[in-house]
Scaffold this motif. Structure first.
Motif, PDB file in Angstrom:
ATOM      1  N   VAL A   1       1.005  -1.280  -0.247  1.00  0.00           N
ATOM      2  CA  VAL A   1       0.292   0.060  -0.018  1.00  0.00           C
ATOM      3  C   VAL A   1       0.687   0.977   0.015  1.00  0.00           C
ATOM      4  N   GLY A   2       1.977   1.171   1.451  1.00  0.00           N
ATOM      5  CA  GLY A   2       2.645   1.989   0.817  1.00  0.00           C
ATOM      6  C   GLY A   2       3.471   2.863  -0.430  1.00  0.00           C
ATOM      7  N   ALA A   3       3.842   1.427  -1.010  1.00  0.00           N
ATOM      8  CA  ALA A   3       4.497   1.882  -2.741  1.00  0.00           C
ATOM      9  C   ALA A   3       2.987   1.853  -3.638  1.00  0.00           C
ATOM     10  N   LEU A   4       2.414   2.052  -3.337  1.00  0.00           N
ATOM     11  CA  LEU A   4       1.143   2.406  -4.105  1.00  0.00           C
ATOM     12  C   LEU A   4       1.021   4.048  -4.483  1.00  0.00           C
ATOM     13  N   LEU A   5       0.669   4.188  -2.728  1.00  0.00           N
ATOM     14  CA  LEU A   5       0.135   5.394  -2.192  1.00  0.00           C
ATOM     15  C   LEU A   5       1.541   6.072  -2.647  1.00  0.00           C
ATOM     16  N   HIS A   6       2.702   5.941  -3.020  1.00  0.00           N
ATOM     17  CA  HIS A   6       4.264   7.102  -3.190  1.00  0.00           C
ATOM     18  C   HIS A   6       4.144   6.730  -4.633  1.00  0.00           C
ATOM     19  N   ARG A   7       3.117   5.966  -5.365  1.00  0.00           N
ATOM     20  CA  ARG A   7       3.428   5.892  -7.220  1.00  0.00           C
ATOM     21  C   ARG A   7       4.753   5.319  -7.277  1.00  0.00           C
ATOM     22  N   GLN A   8       5.081   4.467  -6.791  1.00  0.00           N
ATOM     23  CA  GLN A   8       6.360   3.412  -6.975  1.00  0.00           C
ATOM     24  C   GLN A   8       5.420   2.094  -8.064  1.00  0.00           C
TER      25      GLN A   8
ATOM     26  N   ALA B   1      -5.644  -2.518   7.988  1.00  0.00           N
ATOM     27  CA  ALA B   1      -3.904  -1.370   8.455  1.00  0.00           C
ATOM     28  C   ALA B   1      -3.127  -1.431   8.207  1.00  0.00           C
ATOM     29  N   ALA B   2      -3.057  -2.084   7.294  1.00  0.00           N
ATOM     30  CA  ALA B   2      -2.227  -1.691   6.066  1.00  0.00           C
ATOM     31  C   ALA B   2      -2.113  -0.429   5.127  1.00  0.00           C
ATOM     32  N   VAL B   3      -3.248   0.219   5.308  1.00  0.00           N
ATOM     33  CA  VAL B   3      -4.437   1.394   4.445  1.00  0.00           C
ATOM     34  C   VAL B   3      -4.066   2.628   5.370  1.00  0.00           C
ATOM     35  N   GLY B   4      -4.545   2.111   6.659  1.00  0.00           N
ATOM     36  CA  GLY B   4      -4.483   3.304   7.728  1.00  0.00           C
ATOM     37  C   GLY B   4      -2.457   3.860   8.549  1.00  0.00           C
ATOM     38  N   TYR B   5      -2.250   2.267   8.527  1.00  0.00           N
ATOM     39  CA  TYR B   5      -0.403   2.409   8.781  1.00  0.00           C
ATOM     40  C   TYR B   5      -0.222   3.537   7.811  1.00  0.00           C
ATOM     41  N   ALA B   6      -0.344   3.060   6.396  1.00  0.00           N
ATOM     42  CA  ALA B   6       0.459   4.338   4.873  1.00  0.00           C
ATOM     43  C   ALA B   6      -0.060   5.563   4.929  1.00  0.00           C
ATOM     44  N   TYR B   7      -1.000   5.555   5.279  1.00  0.00           N
ATOM     45  CA  TYR B   7      -1.639   7.240   4.585  1.00  0.00           C
ATOM     46  C   TYR B   7      -0.851   8.013   6.393  1.00  0.00           C
TER      47      TYR B   7
ATOM     48  N   VAL C   1       8.194   2.022   3.415  1.00  0.00           N
ATOM     49  CA  VAL C   1       8.470   0.313   2.951  1.00  0.00           C
ATOM     50  C   VAL C   1      10.093   0.153   4.229  1.00  0.00           C
ATOM     51  N   ARG C   2      11.073   0.394   4.315  1.00  0.00           N
ATOM     52  CA  ARG C   2      12.115  -0.404   5.815  1.00  0.00           C
ATOM     53  C   ARG C   2      11.407  -0.640   6.494  1.00  0.00           C
ATOM     54  N   VAL C   3      10.812   0.576   7.157  1.00  0.00           N
ATOM     55  CA  VAL C   3      10.249   0.219   8.724  1.00  0.00           C
ATOM     56  C   VAL C   3       9.046  -0.555   9.103  1.00  0.00           C
ATOM     57  N   SER C   4       8.182  -1.289   7.760  1.00  0.00           N
ATOM     58  CA  SER C   4       7.548  -1.852   8.377  1.00  0.00           C
ATOM     59  C   SER C   4       8.161  -3.542   8.120  1.00  0.00           C
ATOM     60  N   GLN C   5       9.414  -3.270   7.328  1.00  0.00           N
ATOM     61  CA  GLN C   5       9.938  -4.903   7.838  1.00  0.00           C
ATOM     62  C   GLN C   5       9.989  -5.114   9.243  1.00  0.00           C
ATOM     63  N   VAL C   6       9.668  -4.801  10.347  1.00  0.00           N
ATOM     64  CA  VAL C   6       9.970  -4.645  11.953  1.00  0.00           C
ATOM     65  C   VAL C   6       9.080  -5.455  11.587  1.00  0.00           C
TER      66      VAL C   6
END
Length: 310
Positions: A116-123, A168-174, A245-250
């Motif tokens: 979701v973070g990648a899509l939100l930030h157009r990656q 949760a993925a949407v809420g985290y990314a936004y 993208v980086r921190v979500s792997q925690v």
């Protein structure tokens, strides 16, 4: 990795450690089909109402400015994901599945958050990233089917947990995006406060009508104070500093921590099959996080700083 990214990872780990107790504590509050306690709706909306009251005091004490006009819609989406969606779906589901089981189902949350973070930030995620996403999702569905008993069907609780993961993925990314221009603590506080017209009356309407054991209220207190409020202070700040993208792997460690907490708190059993599926899901997430995610266009400099290389 610079100092800000390292701090972001440590704050992300603190947030994950707090969130890891959410499923066991929710199970402690809602009980089981044989011994029901609080309703899942009350736990979800009640914890949001309690956290909203604390948030209002915090916003006043810190003299928080009103969100800008362009921030209201992202705040609504953040609220829909982490104030309504995830708490409601998990709280209803947790009466019917053990916390150990649920930990496997939400094990693909790190990959979903990164996606979701990648899509939100157009990656543009690579083919390898998509392959890992599909494999991880397939493992989760296979585990749910294996545990569903005779016949090939998903238990309703598993479907609710998958919906919770998406919310949760949407809420985290936004929320992470908003944390780039607002204090991380203010993001979750505003998301809670704007939801109060719905959460407060519905929580009052669904409140328990009978006396409940103290353990149920302790579980409710934890998810209200820590899972719904304090945990997000660390989590959103970590995402803002280190990048979504980086921190979500925690979050890779969250299923294991939830399982370990569930054993002493709830007396649940951690068998080899569950552990094996959890390891498999985490492996796909770990591999997926290493796959390249490229900007979709040459306008990459317009991306949120949280997603840019540091």
């Amino acid at each position: 990795m610079n100092a800000a990214e390292r701090r972001g990872l440590w704050l992300g780990f603190l947030g994950v450690a707090i969130f890891a107790l959410t499923l066991p504590m929710t199970r402690l509050s809602v009980g089981t089909p044989e011994a029901p306690l609080m309703s899942g709706v009350f736990v979800a909306l009640g914890r949001a109402a309690v956290a909203a009251a604390l948030s209002a005091v915090f916003l006043l004490a810190t003299r928080a400015p009103l969100p800008r006009r362009e921030d209201w819609w992202p705040l609504v989406l953040t609220s829909a994901g982490v104030v309504f969606g995830f708490p409601l779906f998990t709280s209803v589901a947790m009466r019917y599945v053990e916390a150990v089981h649920a930990s496997v189902i939400v094990g693909v949350l790190p990959l979903a958050t990164a996606l979701v973070g990648a899509l939100l930030h157009r990656q543009r995620p690579s083919a390898g990233f998509w392959a890992c996403a599909i494999l991880g999702s397939a493992l989760v569905v296979a585990f749910a089917l294996l545990r569903s008993g005779p016949g090939v069907q998903l238990h309703l609780a598993d479907v609710l947990l998958l919906l919770a993961m998406a919310c949760a993925a949407v809420g985290y990314a936004y929320g992470a995006r908003l944390s780039q221009r607002m204090r991380a603590e203010h993001v979750i506080c505003w998301a809670l406060v704007i939801a109060t017209p719905l959460t407060l009356p519905l929580a009052w309407w669904t409140r328990p009508a009978v006396a409940l054991p103290a353990s149920a209220w302790w579980g409710f207190a934890y998810v209200s104070l820590f899972s719904m409020w304090i945990g997000f202070f660390a989590w959103y700040r970590g995402l803002a500093l280190g990048g979504t993208v980086r921190v979500s792997q925690v979050q890779l460690v969250q299923p294991f921590m939830s399982m370990l907490f569930a054993v002493p708190l709830l007396g649940e059993r951690l068998d080899l099959v569950t552990l094996g599926f959890a390891l498999g899901v985490i492996a796909t997430v770990f591999l997926g996080r290493r796959m390249p995610v490229r900007p979709a266009a040459r306008s990459a400099p317009s991306l949120s700083p949280a997603m840019e290389p540091r």
